[in-house]
Motif scaffolding. Structure first.
Motif, PDB file in Angstrom:
ATOM      1  N   ASP C 314       0.829  -1.207   0.000  1.00  0.00           N
ATOM      2  CA  ASP C 314       0.000   0.000   0.000  1.00  0.00           C
ATOM      3  C   ASP C 314       0.859   1.251   0.000  1.00  0.00           C
ATOM      4  OD1 ASP C 314      -2.424  -1.108  -0.218  1.00  0.00           O
ATOM      5  OD2 ASP C 314      -2.763  -1.328   1.929  1.00  0.00           O
ATOM      6  N   GLY C 315       2.142   1.089   0.097  1.00  0.00           N
ATOM      7  CA  GLY C 315       3.022   2.230  -0.080  1.00  0.00           C
ATOM      8  C   GLY C 315       3.697   2.721   1.181  1.00  0.00           C
ATOM      9  N   CYS C 316       3.668   1.924   2.233  1.00  0.00           N
ATOM     10  CA  CYS C 316       4.452   2.325   3.395  1.00  0.00           C
ATOM     11  C   CYS C 316       5.916   2.019   3.119  1.00  0.00           C
ATOM     12  CB  CYS C 316       4.019   1.557   4.628  1.00  0.00           C
ATOM     13  SG  CYS C 316       2.330   1.888   5.069  1.00  0.00           S
ATOM     14  N   ASP C 317       6.783   2.578   3.946  1.00  0.00           N
ATOM     15  CA  ASP C 317       8.185   2.298   3.642  1.00  0.00           C
ATOM     16  C   ASP C 317       8.617   1.017   4.362  1.00  0.00           C
ATOM     17  OD1 ASP C 317       9.323   2.444   6.018  1.00  0.00           O
ATOM     18  OD2 ASP C 317       9.999   4.462   5.943  1.00  0.00           O
ATOM     19  N   LEU C 318       9.637   0.425   3.819  1.00  0.00           N
ATOM     20  CA  LEU C 318      10.016  -0.929   4.251  1.00  0.00           C
ATOM     21  C   LEU C 318      10.496  -0.916   5.697  1.00  0.00           C
ATOM     22  CD1 LEU C 318      10.584  -3.858   3.353  1.00  0.00           C
ATOM     23  CD2 LEU C 318      12.875  -3.101   2.797  1.00  0.00           C
ATOM     24  N   GLU C 319      11.304   0.073   6.013  1.00  0.00           N
ATOM     25  CA  GLU C 319      12.064   0.031   7.268  1.00  0.00           C
ATOM     26  C   GLU C 319      11.161  -0.232   8.458  1.00  0.00           C
ATOM     27  OE1 GLU C 319      14.422   3.435   7.726  1.00  0.00           O
ATOM     28  OE2 GLU C 319      15.212   2.873   9.681  1.00  0.00           O
ATOM     29  N   ASN C 320      10.093   0.556   8.515  1.00  0.00           N
ATOM     30  CA  ASN C 320       9.209   0.468   9.665  1.00  0.00           C
ATOM     31  C   ASN C 320       8.671  -0.929   9.843  1.00  0.00           C
ATOM     32  OD1 ASN C 320       8.190   1.871  11.715  1.00  0.00           O
ATOM     33  ND2 ASN C 320       7.260   3.434  10.411  1.00  0.00           N
ATOM     34  N   ASN C 321       8.156  -1.473   8.755  1.00  0.00           N
ATOM     35  CA  ASN C 321       7.525  -2.784   8.849  1.00  0.00           C
ATOM     36  C   ASN C 321       8.547  -3.845   9.192  1.00  0.00           C
ATOM     37  OD1 ASN C 321       4.687  -2.288   8.035  1.00  0.00           O
ATOM     38  ND2 ASN C 321       5.782  -1.309   6.345  1.00  0.00           N
ATOM     39  N   LEU C 322       9.708  -3.717   8.588  1.00  0.00           N
ATOM     40  CA  LEU C 322      10.780  -4.671   8.886  1.00  0.00           C
ATOM     41  C   LEU C 322      11.067  -4.639  10.374  1.00  0.00           C
ATOM     42  CD1 LEU C 322      12.526  -6.609   7.476  1.00  0.00           C
ATOM     43  CD2 LEU C 322      14.210  -4.831   7.110  1.00  0.00           C
ATOM     44  N   LEU C 323      11.179  -3.436  10.888  1.00  0.00           N
ATOM     45  CA  LEU C 323      11.466  -3.270  12.314  1.00  0.00           C
ATOM     46  C   LEU C 323      10.365  -3.928  13.114  1.00  0.00           C
ATOM     47  CD1 LEU C 323      13.698  -1.954  13.799  1.00  0.00           C
ATOM     48  CD2 LEU C 323      12.350   0.126  13.973  1.00  0.00           C
ATOM     49  N   ASP C 324       9.140  -3.642  12.720  1.00  0.00           N
ATOM     50  CA  ASP C 324       7.995  -4.237  13.411  1.00  0.00           C
ATOM     51  C   ASP C 324       8.156  -5.746  13.428  1.00  0.00           C
ATOM     52  OD1 ASP C 324       5.628  -4.706  14.562  1.00  0.00           O
ATOM     53  OD2 ASP C 324       4.390  -4.191  12.827  1.00  0.00           O
ATOM     54  N   PHE C 325       8.407  -6.280  12.241  1.00  0.00           N
ATOM     55  CA  PHE C 325       8.530  -7.729  12.099  1.00  0.00           C
ATOM     56  C   PHE C 325       9.610  -8.267  13.035  1.00  0.00           C
ATOM     57  CE2 PHE C 325      10.760 -11.194   9.815  1.00  0.00           C
ATOM     58  CZ  PHE C 325       9.770 -12.146   9.910  1.00  0.00           C
ATOM     59  N   LEU C 326      10.766  -7.682  12.945  1.00  0.00           N
ATOM     60  CA  LEU C 326      11.891  -8.211  13.705  1.00  0.00           C
ATOM     61  C   LEU C 326      11.631  -8.102  15.200  1.00  0.00           C
ATOM     62  CD1 LEU C 326      14.947  -6.989  11.648  1.00  0.00           C
ATOM     63  CD2 LEU C 326      13.845  -9.214  11.692  1.00  0.00           C
ATOM     64  N   LEU C 327      11.155  -6.960  15.633  1.00  0.00           N
ATOM     65  CA  LEU C 327      10.952  -6.783  17.072  1.00  0.00           C
ATOM     66  C   LEU C 327       9.918  -7.766  17.578  1.00  0.00           C
ATOM     67  CD1 LEU C 327      11.069  -2.914  17.405  1.00  0.00           C
ATOM     68  CD2 LEU C 327      12.708  -4.575  18.257  1.00  0.00           C
ATOM     69  N   THR C 328       8.829  -7.901  16.810  1.00  0.00           N
ATOM     70  CA  THR C 328       7.807  -8.856  17.256  1.00  0.00           C
ATOM     71  C   THR C 328       8.409 -10.248  17.318  1.00  0.00           C
ATOM     72  OG1 THR C 328       6.460  -7.555  15.776  1.00  0.00           O
ATOM     73  CG2 THR C 328       5.376  -9.355  16.932  1.00  0.00           C
ATOM     74  N   LEU C 329       9.151 -10.560  16.280  1.00  0.00           N
ATOM     75  CA  LEU C 329       9.799 -11.873  16.238  1.00  0.00           C
ATOM     76  C   LEU C 329      10.616 -12.068  17.509  1.00  0.00           C
ATOM     77  CD1 LEU C 329      10.420 -14.357  14.548  1.00  0.00           C
ATOM     78  CD2 LEU C 329      12.380 -13.142  13.618  1.00  0.00           C
ATOM     79  N   ARG C 330      11.401 -11.058  17.786  1.00  0.00           N
ATOM     80  CA  ARG C 330      12.287 -11.164  18.950  1.00  0.00           C
ATOM     81  C   ARG C 330      11.451 -11.449  20.192  1.00  0.00           C
ATOM     82  NH1 ARG C 330      13.602  -7.263  22.233  1.00  0.00           N
ATOM     83  NH2 ARG C 330      15.389  -7.458  23.633  1.00  0.00           N
ATOM     84  N   GLU C 331      10.352 -10.718  20.330  1.00  0.00           N
ATOM     85  CA  GLU C 331       9.541 -10.919  21.534  1.00  0.00           C
ATOM     86  C   GLU C 331       8.962 -12.316  21.568  1.00  0.00           C
ATOM     87  OE1 GLU C 331       7.529  -6.889  23.289  1.00  0.00           O
ATOM     88  OE2 GLU C 331       6.261  -8.399  22.318  1.00  0.00           O
ATOM     89  N   THR C 332       8.471 -12.757  20.417  1.00  0.00           N
ATOM     90  CA  THR C 332       7.788 -14.061  20.440  1.00  0.00           C
ATOM     91  C   THR C 332       8.758 -15.186  20.724  1.00  0.00           C
ATOM     92  OG1 THR C 332       7.892 -13.725  18.083  1.00  0.00           O
ATOM     93  CG2 THR C 332       5.701 -13.762  19.088  1.00  0.00           C
TER      94      THR C 332
END
Lengths: 850, 354, 334
Positions: C314-332
């Motif tokens: 939808d046009g968001c930038d990659l960095e944010n989502n990547l960060l989201d992904f990684l951090l969530t991953l880390r927590e899980t």
């Protein structure tokens, strides 16, 4: 603005109708041949109303109702009637009659003089000569009664020559002037059924009422006369000043004068002459000077002394070009500013002041290139010598920002035209938003004057004057509030004031804030004020029931749903909420609330992008949940969402700046917006302002000189320069396009580089030189290698070697007959050259020069 | 005597004034241009030198003639008969435009202008190239429709015209387009690269810059070479008499402004502070700073400050809000919403007993 | 492309490989058997329904349609008989009403050969990019002119079409090509172009291009010069995806141990060497293979991956989502 204007007007008009002519329907009921009389009556009325007021006049009506009631039919019974009355109430009646007679006399003389003054009035108003002969006839109470009788006879048998017969009580009056006797039925028709005795007693009371009414009217008419005196004095003064200013042709003077009562105050109290203008006087003067500078071209008068009189700073902006006939260097004046601060008025008056007749072209007129041409030809380009009555025309293009872009282009071309086609008359353009893209190129050639909003106190003063003129009780603070509420929009505020006045008269109230709010909201169409609605969403205290307790959630929701029903779609309403919803609450609550705004945004998005209006019905849930989230008992100070509008304006301006940079720069050509905005421009602002000492170029040492040149060349490639602009009556050299405004933020931290004006001026000078050089050098080089020449070359080469027609691969059939040729078009690799070919050329291309 | 950015912009792919880094990529490009050139899609962060490479490529293709550009406003009409204009820069060999300038009408641009370009083939008969090049900047801000519009044009007229797209994030280009182009990935230069370039520049300008300042610039620029060079020049211009060791590196004011805003947010979390923040956000928006950029920078400055245990929550909130921001209309709502959310998270965490 | 042969011998060198090796006849079309058989049948003069081709990009839908038409009609009447509308044309309702109607109304035009099918064919490419209104307008058109006209609708996502349109056509799904077929395709191209390439390299190219043959060919072409030049390091550095896989493995290593600032830093340099939306997906894949993501957390992470991808598309930038992904991953996983 304009539609508000109309709304208000119409709203006012009918209001006015009910107010001033309480018995309209009566006049309608009159048969045709009664018209002239009616007209006369109305004339008299108008005459009175020129100075008097609805309220007073209504009293006058009452009096008429009670007293000018005469009968005509004769009937045997009347005698009996009379006996009856005499027998019962002879004593009282006699007094009453005496009173009446006195009263009538006084009334008569008052009315006479009123009428006489009215006559004067009418004469100068050039009214229908029907009225004049009416005036010429001696005006007495009897004639008035006659008229009244004529009017009423046909609908209610109230005025009779002979006593009444149907048992309703009556009063006899004898006219002192020409001893006629009239009989007045003192009852309305609905009373006809009441028994006799009762009726008689009532008759008595009635007459007393009448008596009181009489005294009041006496005072009234005295006041009237006083008032007329004053107003006449006023007019004389106004006229005098006008004479001095010799600005207005008689015709104009006339139609300024003859405003009927029902007209809008906006027109009534429109500034009539130069001194009335509320806008900043220096600006006015400059504009006037600019117009005067045209004299050399228009009136063939030298303007050098005028130029000489100019101050330094004016001279920066206002100077003549060096044509054969010298004209101001900027041929057009572009007035801009928020709506309703009287730009149009200013333009018209100033033009009149300078001795032009104005030609108004506004959005209502069609504005294609052709139309524009017509107007220009008619008004501006004509330079025939003017005779006494024919003033030269000054074209005023109102609401110019609505004009289609190609028209603007054409206008620009006309303005820049020289020699024969050059325009010989001033043009004034008026727009609200100076930064509409359409006006971009116009801004280059025109002298842009941006009017600031009228100062509130000035405006308030003006309103106060009006109040005095209109005999309104209203204190200055309220007026200030009013101005504020109308965002210092002159037209709007005056209109509002007028309507408030009307409302005030309807319900005899003093003009207070409450009333004003009501009126403003009425105009908006809502029943309660938008402020009310805002706070009713943001506060609980707005939802109290009779016992002062807070309503149940259910009820509140219904209320809010109703509110959202009439504001749901309104951008303004939501932004108002957004501006005010940050009350002091725990941030968690605020967070919830703020997310609801996103919900609203989503809905808006759907509506706008998909044109799917059906979702709008869900908007109310946004209001409701906002209310449920943050509504408290605390009072929420509601402010009007000004900020957002300002921001909107600013954004437009910055966009304008960017596109300007992108279009004019050499090296910024087609550079992506973002890159410019985020990286390049912020640095450039620093880079092009090195610490250069303001002194003569020749005095710089090597290094300084290098820096200086560097600066100049950089600014040159990025299409920047400095231009002289007047900032609060002192000349500054500012960036154009104004990238500094774009990139500088209100920071308190770093001190910014800033060049002295002298240096800037020097740089600007250099830049202009450099530009000239560049254009000379580049123009010829570029022309050589334009596509047109290439095409020519190719055409020749092609026509020489008989190539296949490039529009499509053409193959002859095997038998080689030239007649049937199969073209098959090739998508994709058409090596087409777009060019015109004559049939003969085509032949030669196809089959050689055979 | 232009800006150093323009002055030291590489002219050729290789050779004396060739590009300074991604050399083998430059090689690659040279090969491509030598052989029949396919459609290209340059992608990389801003300031990495996409534009430069495109320019070099064009020069490689057509020689110096390509630098004689002229600015033409091309006008076209939308289906709803709205007259629109777009600014194009064109030489005889190529045309360059940014369709996203005209917002939602870019589809029309692609359908009309680009197609027209593509249909009429290269008229420069003498040039060895039989095709011309259409450069579309900011391709990632093209709407979906516009991108779909490109699809067939790229295939149908592949012989006449090669399309060169330049974008920041590949992810916004629809798959079909990606599969039609050769993707040239231009990653940001490493710090060493930046240093190298800067050294070259200052050495050529005979401008002596203390080593540590140079390093500071490099790290401040975050791999944005354009910015790095601009910073250097700004320094040069500001202080005539040499640069001190302890000079402050000029940073664009909008960044400072955002930074301060972030500071405010961290300083106090309450509705009136939110009000202050809102005004500042408005200020930024009114200067046409793209909301997504504001968002990114804000997060960038907030994240390091907030304790690690809330980092994830913050980030995921941010991601949500950004998504809605991109989809939504009124940026201010979304930005403010995010700030409010952050404040809440931050506060609750702070008040939580450790 | 309607005139491939001519194009070829006119300017061989400017032709991109995707065009050059685009299947010319139905026989060339790889792997889409039932479609091909059906079309062949139509060639033999069996009757032809309205067709709807759908499937992932680069599986030869458009090629099939064009090839079919080319074989059906001789060149000279091709343009009377075939109308090719695609997203590069304005396709509002107006067009559907006027252009298509007028085309299908127009007479068949004289044909020299009698065996030519008395039909006209309208190829609507990228139908899923058409507005719903336009599609709705098409329903009627399709019915009205079905005597003289056949429609071939082509789209990627059949779900984007309105059901009535779909129901009027015979649907054909174009399967994304399996590895070996692609490899052999690429192989033939390589041989034709004389670019030596080992199978595993081809595999690499392919897995990079995720079953999209067109992209594979494109990549191949971009590689060609280097391959020809034949120095190995360049060759290795240009087989794409290498940098990604490096980063990914890097992530997988560090994710278990890294603390927040490290992850932030990591994200930064991932985004610096910009990679597409595919990165997260690949990363996810990798992590699953390494069983870092296992049965208990696959639900969460899978959902997250989907969301992130949606956001990015939808046009968001990659960095944010990547960060989201990684951090969530880390927590899980911790």
């Amino acid at each position: 603005m304009d539609d508000d204007y109309n709304v208000l007007h119409s709203g006012f008009a009918d209001d006015d109708g009910q107010l001033e002519y309480p018995d309209d329907e009566d006049q309608l009921a009159v048969v045709p041949n009664g018209d002239s009389e009616n007209q006369r009556i109305n004339e008299v009325r108008n005459a009175l109303e020129e100075v008097g007021y609805g309220k007073r006049k209504r009293r006058l009506n009452e009096v008429e109702d009670v007293f000018d009631q005469y009968g005509r039919r004769s009937h045997p019974m009347d005698w009996h009637m009379r006996m009856e009355t005499v027998s019962s109430e002879v004593l009282q009646k006699s007094q009453v009659n005496a009173v009446k007679r006195r009263a009538l006399e006084s009334l008569e003389q008052k009315i006479n003089e009123a009428a006489a003054q009215a006559e004067r009035k009418m004469n100068e108003n050039h009214h229908s000569n029907a009225f004049d002969d009416f005036q010429s006839g001696e005006q007495t109470i009897s004639s008035l009664c006659e008229l009244e009788m004529e009017r009423r006879y046909r609908r209610r048998q109230e005025i009779m020559r002979n006593p009444v017969t149907d048992g309703s009580p009556w009063i006899g009056i004898s006219d002192v002037v020409n001893g006629q006797r009239f009989y007045i039925r003192t009852f309305r028709d609905d009373r006809l059924s009441v028994p006799l005795v009762e009726s008689i007693t009532q008759q008595a009371t009635r007459s007393r009422v009448g008596f009181r009414a009489f005294q009041s009217i006496c005072q009234e008419s005295e006041r009237l006369s006083k008032l007329k005196e004053e107003s006449r004095v006023k007019e004389q003064e106004a006229e005098f000043s006008r004479m001095l200013k010799e600005t207005e042709t008689p015709s104009e003077y006339e139609n300024n004068k003859s405003h009927p009562e029902s007209s809008l105050w906006v027109n009534k109290y429109e500034a009539k002459n130069f001194s009335d203008l509320l806008s900043d006087s220096t600006v006015n003067r400059n504009i006037l000077t600019w117009l005067k500078m045209w004299d050399e071209c228009v009136f063939h008068q030298k303007v050098d002394d005028l130029l000489a009189s100019l101050g330094e700073k004016e001279r920066e902006v206002l100077h003549m070009d060096n044509g054969k006939i010298r004209r101001p260097s900027s041929k057009m004046l572009l007035l801009s500013g928020p709506a309703g601060l009287g730009k149009s008025t200013l333009a018209r008056i100033v033009a009149r002041q300078a001795g032009y007749s104005t030609i108004d072209v506004n959005a209502s007129d069609a504005r294609t290139v052709a139309d524009l041409n017509k107007v220009l030809e008619g008004a501006v380009k004509t330079s025939r010598t003017l005779d006494a009555d024919q003033r030269p025309a000054c074209l005023i293009l109102d609401e110019i920002d609505g004009t289609p872009i190609d028209t603007i282009r054409h206008l620009v071309r006309c303005i820049q035209a020289t020699g024969k086609k050059a325009i010989r008359r001033p043009i004034i353009g008026i727009c609200n938003n100076l930064y509409t893209p359409a006006l971009r190129d116009l801004r280059g050639v025109a002298w842009c004057v941006q009017l600031v909003a009228t100062k509130q106190d000035v405006l308030a003063k003006r309103l106060e004057e009006i109040c005095d003129r209109e005999r309104l009780r209203c204190d200055l603070s309220t007026l200030r509030k009013l101005c504020e509420l109308c965002a210092n929009d002159m037209r709007h505020s005056i209109n509002t004031l007028q309507w408030v006045a009307v409302a005030a008269r309807k319900s005899n109230r003093a003009i207070g804030m409450k009333l004003i709010h009501e009126v403003i909201e009425k105009e908006k169409g809502g029943s309660a004020s938008i402020f009310e609605h805002w706070s009713s969403i943001l506060e609980l205290s707005k939802h109290t029931d009779a016992k002062g307790g807070i309503k149940s959630v259910r009820e509140r929701i219904f209320d809010i749903e109703r509110i959202s029903a009439d504001h749901g779609g309104e951008e303004r309403f939501v932004s108002g909420l957004h501006a005010n919803y940050l009350v002091t609450l725990p941030i968690g609550v605020i967070r919830k609330a703020s997310t609801w705004f996103l919900f609203y945004d989503d809905i808006q998005k759907i509506v706008h992008s998909l044109q799917n209006w059906s979702v709008l019905k869900y908007v109310f849930s946004f209001f409701v949940s906002l209310h449920l989230n943050i509504a408290t008992h605390a009072r929420v100070p509601i402010a009007y969402p000004q900020l957002e509008q300002n921001i909107f304006q600013k954004t437009k301006e910055s966009e304008e700046t960017i596109s300007a940079v992108r279009s004019c720069g050499q090296s910024t050509r087609g550079a992506p917006k973002k890159e410019l905005l985020l990286d390049i421009l912020p640095f450039i602002v620093n880079i092009v302002q090195p610490p250069i000492k303001p002194m003569n170029e020749s005095l710089y040492n090597q290094r300084e000189l290098a820096t200086f040149n560097q600066t100049v060349s950089i600014m040159c490639d990025y299409g920047l320069t400095y231009t002289a602009t007047m900032v609060k009556d002192q000349v500054n050299w500012l960036f154009t396009p104004s990238i500094d405004i774009l990139t500088m933020f209100p920071l308190d931290g770093p001190k910014r580089p800033y060049l002295a004006n002298a240096t800037r001026q020097m740089i600007a000078h250099k830049i202009t030189l450099m530009r000239v050089r560049l254009t000379e050098s580049t123009s010829n080089t570029e022309r050589i290698s334009t596509n047109a020449d290439k095409i020519k070359a190719i055409v020749e080469s092609e026509s020489k070697k008989k190539k296949r027609l490039s529009a499509g691969a053409m193959k002859r059939l095997h038998n080689g007959r030239l007649t049937d040729i199969v073209f098959n078009h090739q998508d994709g690799d058409s090596s087409a050259v777009k060019k015109k070919v004559t049939m003969q050329q085509l032949n030669s291309i196809l089959f050689g020069d055979s | 005597m232009a800006l150093w950015v323009d002055k030291y912009r590489p002219k050729d792919l290789l050779g004396k004034d060739g590009v300074d880094y991604h050399i083998e990529q430059a090689n690659h490009l040279k090969f491509l241009s030598a052989d029949c050139m396919p459609h290209l899609l340059f992608c990389g962060p801003s300031g990495a030198g996409k534009k430069t490479r495109i320019k070099c490529l064009l020069r490689e293709l057509y020689g110096v003639g390509v630098e004689k550009t002229q600015l033409i406003m091309k006008s076209f009409t939308s289906p709803s008969n709205k007259k629109l204009e777009i600014q194009t820069v064109s030489s005889n060999y190529h045309i360059e435009m940014t369709p996203s300038d005209v917002g939602i009408y870019d589809r029309v641009v692609v359908q009309d202008l680009v197609k027209e370009m593509a249909q009429t083939s290269q008229i420069e008969s003498t040039s060895q190239r039989s095709f011309k090049v259409v450069v579309l900047c900011e391709a990632d801000s093209l709407t979906r429709d516009a991108q779909h519009g490109l699809r067939r044009t790229m295939e149908k007229y592949a012989n006449n015209c090669k399309i060169v797209l330049s974008c920041e994030s590949l992810s916004r280009i629809i798959e079909p387009l990606q599969s039609r182009c050769i993707i040239i990935n231009v990653p940001a230069p490493t710090d060493e690269d930046v240093t190298k370039v800067l050294r070259k520049v200052i050495e050529r300008e005979s401008f002596l810059l203390p080593e540590n300042v140079l390093q500071k610039i490099v790290e401040k620029s975050e791999g944005n070479l354009r910015r790095a060079i601009l910073m250097t020049e700004a320094l040069r211009m500001e202080n005539e008499s040499g640069v001190a060791e302890s000079v402050v590196i000029p940073v664009p004011e909008w960044e400072i402004y955002i930074q301060e805003t972030a500071r405010l947010i961290l300083q106090k979390q309450s509705s009136d502070m939110l009000l202050k923040v809102r005004e500042r956000l408005y200020e930024l928006l009114s200067r046409c700073i793209p909301p997504t950029v504001i968002f990114k920078k804000l997060l960038e400055h907030l994240l390091p400050k907030c304790p690690p245990q809330i980092a994830r929550e913050v980030v995921s909130e941010a991601a949500k809000f950004e998504h809605r921001l991109v989809l939504g209309q009124k940026a201010i709502f979304h930005l403010e919403g995010f700030v409010a959310a952050f404040m809440d998270i931050y506060l609750t965490n702070a008040s939580k007993p450790k | 492309m309607e005139e491939p042969m001519e194009v070829d011998n006119k300017r061989p060198k400017v032709l991109t490989w995707t065009e050059k090796y685009r299947p010319k006849t139905l026989d060339d079309i790889a792997y889409q058997d039932e479609v091909v058989t059906m079309l062949k049948g139509a060639l033999q003069g069996r009757d032809l329904p309205h067709l709807l081709f759908y499937g992932p990009p680069g599986t030869g839908k458009t090629s099939a349609a064009l090839a079919f038409c080319r074989q059906l009609f001789p060149k000279n009447i091709f343009h009377d008989r075939v109308l090719d509308l695609n997203a590069s044309d304005e396709r509002g309702i107006a067009v559907v009403r006027q252009k298509i109607q007028s085309f299908s109304k127009s007479s068949l035009g004289h044909s020299h050969r009698e065996d030519v099918l008395k039909l006209k064919i309208i190829i609507l490419d990228e139908v899923d990019a058409m507005t719903r209104e336009a599609q709705a307008a098409m329903r009627r058109v399709i019915e009205d002119f079905s005597k003289t006209t056949r429609f071939i609708l082509i789209c990627n996502y059949v779900s984007r079409l309105i059901p009535p349109v779909v129901s009027r056509c015979a649907k054909f799904r174009f399967k994304s090509l399996p590895a070996e077929i692609q490899v052999q395709r690429l192989r033939t191209i390589c041989d034709a172009e004389g670019t030596p390439m080992s199978d595993d390299e081809l595999k690499q190219v392919m897995e990079y291009s995720e079953g999209d043959l067109r992209r594979a060919v494109c990549t191949l072409q971009s590689l060609a010069p280097i391959l020809k030049s034949g120095d190995d390091n360049a060759r290795n550095c240009y087989l794409r995806g290498s940098s990604d896989s490096l980063l990914i493995s890097n992530v997988c290593k560090s994710i278990l141990t890294a603390d927040v600032p490290q992850i932030i830093a990591l994200t930064k340099d991932i985004t610096k060497s910009c990679t597409g939306v595919a990165f997260i997906r690949r990363c996810f894949q990798q992590l699953m293979d390494e069983d870092v993501i296992n049965d208990e957390n696959i639900g969460v992470m899978g959902k997250l991956v989907a969301t992130c991808e949606k956001r990015i598309l939808d046009g968001c930038d990659l960095e944010n989502n990547l960060l989201d992904f990684l951090l969530t991953l880390r927590e899980t996983i911790q």
